[in-house]
Scaffold this motif. Structure first.
Motif, PDB file in Angstrom:
ATOM      1  N   VAL A  97       6.974  -4.747   5.647  1.00  0.00           N
ATOM      2  CA  VAL A  97       7.850  -3.697   6.204  1.00  0.00           C
ATOM      3  C   VAL A  97       8.242  -2.776   5.051  1.00  0.00           C
ATOM      4  CG1 VAL A  97      10.099  -3.222   7.249  1.00  0.00           C
ATOM      5  CG2 VAL A  97       8.752  -5.183   8.031  1.00  0.00           C
ATOM      6  N   THR A  98       7.876  -1.514   5.173  1.00  0.00           N
ATOM      7  CA  THR A  98       8.179  -0.578   4.092  1.00  0.00           C
ATOM      8  C   THR A  98       9.626  -0.074   4.189  1.00  0.00           C
ATOM      9  OG1 THR A  98       7.320   1.341   2.913  1.00  0.00           O
ATOM     10  CG2 THR A  98       7.307   1.483   5.316  1.00  0.00           C
ATOM     11  N   ALA A  99      10.143   0.411   3.057  1.00  0.00           N
ATOM     12  CA  ALA A  99      11.547   0.833   2.997  1.00  0.00           C
ATOM     13  C   ALA A  99      11.869   1.910   4.032  1.00  0.00           C
ATOM     14  CB  ALA A  99      11.861   1.341   1.591  1.00  0.00           C
TER      15      ALA A  99
ATOM     16  N   TYR B  55      10.727   8.296  -1.460  1.00  0.00           N
ATOM     17  CA  TYR B  55      10.861   7.044  -2.207  1.00  0.00           C
ATOM     18  C   TYR B  55      11.151   7.416  -3.665  1.00  0.00           C
ATOM     19  CZ  TYR B  55       8.596   4.351   1.577  1.00  0.00           C
ATOM     20  OH  TYR B  55       8.285   3.736   2.771  1.00  0.00           O
ATOM     21  N   MET B  56      11.921   6.588  -4.329  1.00  0.00           N
ATOM     22  CA  MET B  56      12.204   6.763  -5.757  1.00  0.00           C
ATOM     23  C   MET B  56      12.790   8.150  -6.049  1.00  0.00           C
ATOM     24  SD  MET B  56       8.795   4.952  -7.292  1.00  0.00           S
ATOM     25  CE  MET B  56       7.690   5.419  -5.975  1.00  0.00           C
ATOM     26  N   GLY B  57      13.643   8.628  -5.162  1.00  0.00           N
ATOM     27  CA  GLY B  57      14.180   9.977  -5.335  1.00  0.00           C
ATOM     28  C   GLY B  57      15.683  10.005  -5.575  1.00  0.00           C
TER      29      GLY B  57
ATOM     30  N   MET C   4       0.814  -1.226   0.000  1.00  0.00           N
ATOM     31  CA  MET C   4       0.000   0.000   0.000  1.00  0.00           C
ATOM     32  C   MET C   4       0.843   1.270   0.000  1.00  0.00           C
ATOM     33  SD  MET C   4      -2.784  -1.494  -0.117  1.00  0.00           S
ATOM     34  CE  MET C   4      -4.375  -1.792   0.646  1.00  0.00           C
ATOM     35  N   VAL C   5       2.148   1.134  -0.136  1.00  0.00           N
ATOM     36  CA  VAL C   5       3.003   2.326  -0.185  1.00  0.00           C
ATOM     37  C   VAL C   5       3.683   2.376  -1.550  1.00  0.00           C
ATOM     38  CG1 VAL C   5       4.967   3.535   0.857  1.00  0.00           C
ATOM     39  CG2 VAL C   5       3.419   2.222   2.313  1.00  0.00           C
ATOM     40  N   PHE C   6       3.279   3.324  -2.369  1.00  0.00           N
ATOM     41  CA  PHE C   6       3.833   3.499  -3.715  1.00  0.00           C
ATOM     42  C   PHE C   6       3.954   2.164  -4.460  1.00  0.00           C
ATOM     43  CE2 PHE C   6       5.898   7.180  -1.376  1.00  0.00           C
ATOM     44  CZ  PHE C   6       4.936   8.089  -1.786  1.00  0.00           C
TER      45      PHE C   6
ATOM     46  N   SER D 211      19.672   0.021  -0.545  1.00  0.00           N
ATOM     47  CA  SER D 211      19.478  -1.405  -0.266  1.00  0.00           C
ATOM     48  C   SER D 211      19.328  -1.714   1.217  1.00  0.00           C
ATOM     49  CB  SER D 211      20.636  -2.231  -0.851  1.00  0.00           C
ATOM     50  OG  SER D 211      20.712  -2.044  -2.232  1.00  0.00           O
ATOM     51  N   ALA D 212      18.448  -0.977   1.871  1.00  0.00           N
ATOM     52  CA  ALA D 212      18.229  -1.195   3.309  1.00  0.00           C
ATOM     53  C   ALA D 212      17.901  -2.659   3.581  1.00  0.00           C
ATOM     54  CB  ALA D 212      17.076  -0.308   3.793  1.00  0.00           C
ATOM     55  N   SER D 213      18.515  -3.190   4.594  1.00  0.00           N
ATOM     56  CA  SER D 213      18.318  -4.566   5.095  1.00  0.00           C
ATOM     57  C   SER D 213      19.046  -5.618   4.284  1.00  0.00           C
ATOM     58  CB  SER D 213      16.822  -4.951   5.188  1.00  0.00           C
ATOM     59  OG  SER D 213      16.330  -5.455   3.953  1.00  0.00           O
TER      60      SER D 213
ATOM     61  N   PRO E 237      18.128   0.059  -4.751  1.00  0.00           N
ATOM     62  CA  PRO E 237      17.128   1.091  -4.472  1.00  0.00           C
ATOM     63  C   PRO E 237      17.599   2.045  -3.377  1.00  0.00           C
ATOM     64  CG  PRO E 237      16.471  -1.001  -3.517  1.00  0.00           C
ATOM     65  CD  PRO E 237      17.690  -1.284  -4.337  1.00  0.00           C
ATOM     66  N   VAL E 238      17.246   3.314  -3.541  1.00  0.00           N
ATOM     67  CA  VAL E 238      17.709   4.337  -2.599  1.00  0.00           C
ATOM     68  C   VAL E 238      16.504   5.055  -1.998  1.00  0.00           C
ATOM     69  CG1 VAL E 238      18.916   6.567  -2.418  1.00  0.00           C
ATOM     70  CG2 VAL E 238      19.891   4.715  -3.812  1.00  0.00           C
ATOM     71  N   ILE E 239      16.538   5.243  -0.701  1.00  0.00           N
ATOM     72  CA  ILE E 239      15.504   6.020  -0.023  1.00  0.00           C
ATOM     73  C   ILE E 239      16.191   7.171   0.710  1.00  0.00           C
ATOM     74  CG2 ILE E 239      15.439   4.588   2.101  1.00  0.00           C
ATOM     75  CD1 ILE E 239      12.268   4.959   1.757  1.00  0.00           C
TER      76      ILE E 239
END
Ligand code: SAM
Length: 257
Positions: free
Chosen positions: A121-123, A174-176, A96-98, A203-205, A231-233
């Motif tokens: 678990v969201t990023a 996100y996606m930035g 449900m998040v992006f 690449s969290a986690s 992926p980068v947050i």
């Protein structure tokens, strides 16, 4: 009971990467699935939890680049569910998040197919865990804002930069990764102090996790130089300031092994 839900679809969150961060429920439906449709950010170890005879369909969505269009994904989802099989639609992080979950839920609903959503678990929270910082902090960050970092055509979304800046909350983008220079310029123009703490987590986690700490002024250059492939947050706000005391404790914990 999974036996009761044949012909239904589960929209399940696969979490940020580390399979240990899957919910028990997601792990259970993945293991039971006849058909698994998954995005490219879903870790291969999570996909490997499916039965050997399950049909695995990589719909390859990542950062707005699609190997299958959203319309095609919806069509596939409905077609697979109509066969009466147990279909699991696996999305990175939380569906449900992006995650374009709305289109998929609407397509299922229009086709009269029941579905259940399993959160993940969201990023943002995986990044906070990696950073050892809380996204909210009493008297410092009283609100939390999840933002998309790129728009459909212009590259930058039309956020209300002034309101976001004035909110004083933690901003999570996100996606930035690609658009960070433009995002930072907008925030600074809107009144954000150039030395506002800002952190990027790649690449969290996951094993390749990298943390880049800076300010809204310096982070774009740091991210550009880091040439991220994962992926980068990006997290922005006073709450991202890591205290020296906590740094000392973390160093001590690392040293003690
Ligand atoms: C299409 S959005 C999907 C978000 C996902 N539904 C979630 O809840 O995390 C993809 C973006 O999520 C962020 N992201 C996903 N997994 C990540 C990870 N392990 N580390 C850092 N950022 C991640 C990145 O900003 C990436 O560009």
């Amino acid at each position: 009971m999974l036996e009761c839900v044949m012909g239904r679809v589960f929209l399940a969150g696969a979490g940020p990467g580390d399979p240990e961060l899957l919910t028990l429920k997601a792990a259970r439906v993945i293991a039971a699935a006849d058909v698994l449709l998954y995005d490219s950010l879903v870790d291969p170890r999570v996909v490997a939890m499916a039965r050997a005879d399950a049909r695995l369909i990589d719909v390859g969505k990542r950062c707005g680049k699609h190997s299958a269009s959203q319309k095609e994904i919806c069509r596939l989802l409905v077609a697979q569910a109509r066969t009466g099989k147990l279909v699991v639609r696996l999305k990175g992080g939380d569906p449900m998040v992006f995650g374009r979950a709305t289109e998929e839920m609407e397509a299922l609903q229009a086709a009269g197919i029941g579905f259940e959503v399993i959160p993940g678990v969201t990023a943002a929270t995986a990044a906070a865990a990696a950073l050892h910082v809380s996204l909210t902090k009493r008297a410092v960050a009283r609100s939390l804002h999840f933002l998309v970092g790129h728009g459909a055509e212009s590259g930058l979304p039309a956020h209300d930069w002034v309101s976001l800046t004035k909110s004083g909350g933690t901003l999570v983008v996100y996606m930035g990764g690609q658009t960070l220079p433009g995002l930072a310029a907008h925030f600074i123009e809107a009144g954000m102090a150039p030395d506002m703490p800002a952190v990027a987590v790649e690449s969290a986690s996951l094993e390749g996790q990298r943390i880049l700490r800076g300010t809204i002024g310096s982070l774009p250059g740091l991210v550009l130089g880091a040439k991220a492939t994962g992926p980068v947050i990006v997290l922005i706000g006073e709450a991202m300031e890591q205290s020296d005391e906590l740094d000392d404790v973390l160093l001590q914990v690392e040293a003690e092994g």
